[in-house]
Enzyme design. Structure first.
Site, short mmCIF file in Angstrom:
data_model
loop_
_atom_site.label_atom_id
_atom_site.label_comp_id
_atom_site.label_asym_id
_atom_site.label_seq_id
_atom_site.Cartn_x
_atom_site.Cartn_y
_atom_site.Cartn_z
N CYS A 214 -11.61 -9.02 6.38
CA CYS A 214 -11.98 -9.76 5.17
C CYS A 214 -11.95 -11.26 5.45
O CYS A 214 -10.88 -11.88 5.49
CB CYS A 214 -11.01 -9.39 4.04
SG CYS A 214 -11.18 -10.41 2.55
N CYS B 138 -10.26 -13.47 2.84
CA CYS B 138 -8.79 -13.35 2.91
C CYS B 138 -8.22 -14.41 3.85
O CYS B 138 -7.18 -15.01 3.57
CB CYS B 138 -8.38 -11.96 3.40
SG CYS B 138 -8.86 -10.60 2.31
#
Length: 293
Positions: A37, A40
């Site tokens: 991700c 993230c």
């Protein structure tokens, strides 16, 4: 990234002890993330900065959702990143996706109060996050981040970034409207030129044959100027600048008059889009000069 005593990883086995029990003494922010991700990774340094600024009054627990599937299911995590604030053993607040530091602090204030910020100004914070998202190809998240901010403040750098994000998302008319709203066009001349060039590339790619068809044509005839140019435009629309520049320069060398000089003109447009200091601009401007002279 080094971690302080206030920042730690948790697993299914340690969650209740490290998060729920600790939350009776001080709030615990739980960051649900994954290695794949990209947003993230953008968000984590912001969370770390905030946590450390509270000097022990806030804890940050990290959950690797790929490794801790039970926790992901337990708390109904559907998208990443998701951040949840626990207090007195219960989730009390949170958010999903990228948020600027200023917005996260607003969420925390009712539970923790305020502390002096050592962070950048909100506009700079937004610009940094949005730029990173665009570099990772996450136009949709960049738009979601920038649009609410621009409804409150219309700083030119944020407008340029929103225009780029809308263009990447295929909203070309909206992108041009946003770029037209930039007030100080001289100050942001280079950034605007790059954003407008990207819109141009995307418009030119609309209606072109698919990549596979163009590649097949070039396999049959490597000197197919139209297929070469069209494939370069497809590459530019997908921000594959290096591949496109190589193809355009090769086309210019063997058929510089194609489409009234489109290869040369497009090379210059790509240089403007990337900026004069970009390594690809420096490399291919030199190569173009060698071909010309």
């Amino acid at each position: 990234m080094s971690q302080s005593a206030y920042i730690f990883d948790v697993t299914t086995e340690t969650f209740d002890r490290y998060v729920l029990e600790n939350s009776f003494h001080k709030p615990v922010l739980v960051d649900f993330w994954a290695e794949w991700c990209a947003p993230c990774k953008v968000l984590l340094p912001v969370l770390v900065s905030i946590t450390e600024s509270y000097a022990g009054e806030l804890l940050l627990a990290k959950v690797d959702c790929d490794q801790q599937a039970e926790l992901t299911e337990r708390f109904g995590i559907r998208s990443l990143p998701t951040v949840v604030l626990f207090k007195d053993g219960q989730p009390v607040d949170g958010f999903t996706g990228i948020q600027p530091e200023s917005a996260i602090r607003v969420i925390l204030e009712p539970h923790l109060g305020t502390v002096p910020e050592a962070a950048p100004e909100p506009e700079a914070d937004l610009a940094t996050i949005a730029t990173t998202l665009l570099e990772e190809g996450n136009a949709t998240q960049a738009i979601a981040l920038l649009q609410p901010a621009i409804s409150e403040q219309t700083e030119d750098p944020l407008l340029v970034l929103l225009g780029r994000a809308l263009a990447m998302d295929g909203q070309l008319d909206a992108a041009e409207q946003v770029l037209d709203a930039v007030k100080d066009k001289n100050v942001h001349k280079a950034a605007l030129a790059g954003a407008r060039a990207q819109v141009t590339f995307l418009r030119q790619a609309v209606g072109l044959p698919p990549r596979t068809e163009l590649e097949q044509r070039l396999e049959q005839n490597a000197n197919d100027s139209e297929a070469t140019y069209h494939l370069a435009m497809v590459d530019l629309s997908q921000q594959r600048h290096g591949v496109a520049l190589a193809a355009l320069l090769a086309l210019f060398e063997h058929d510089r008059g194609y489409a009234d000089g489109s290869p040369h003109r497009t090379l210059l447009e790509v240089f403007n889009a990337l900026g004069s200091e970009h390594p690809l601009t420096i490399q291919y401007r030199r190569k173009l000069y060698q071909v010309l002279y």
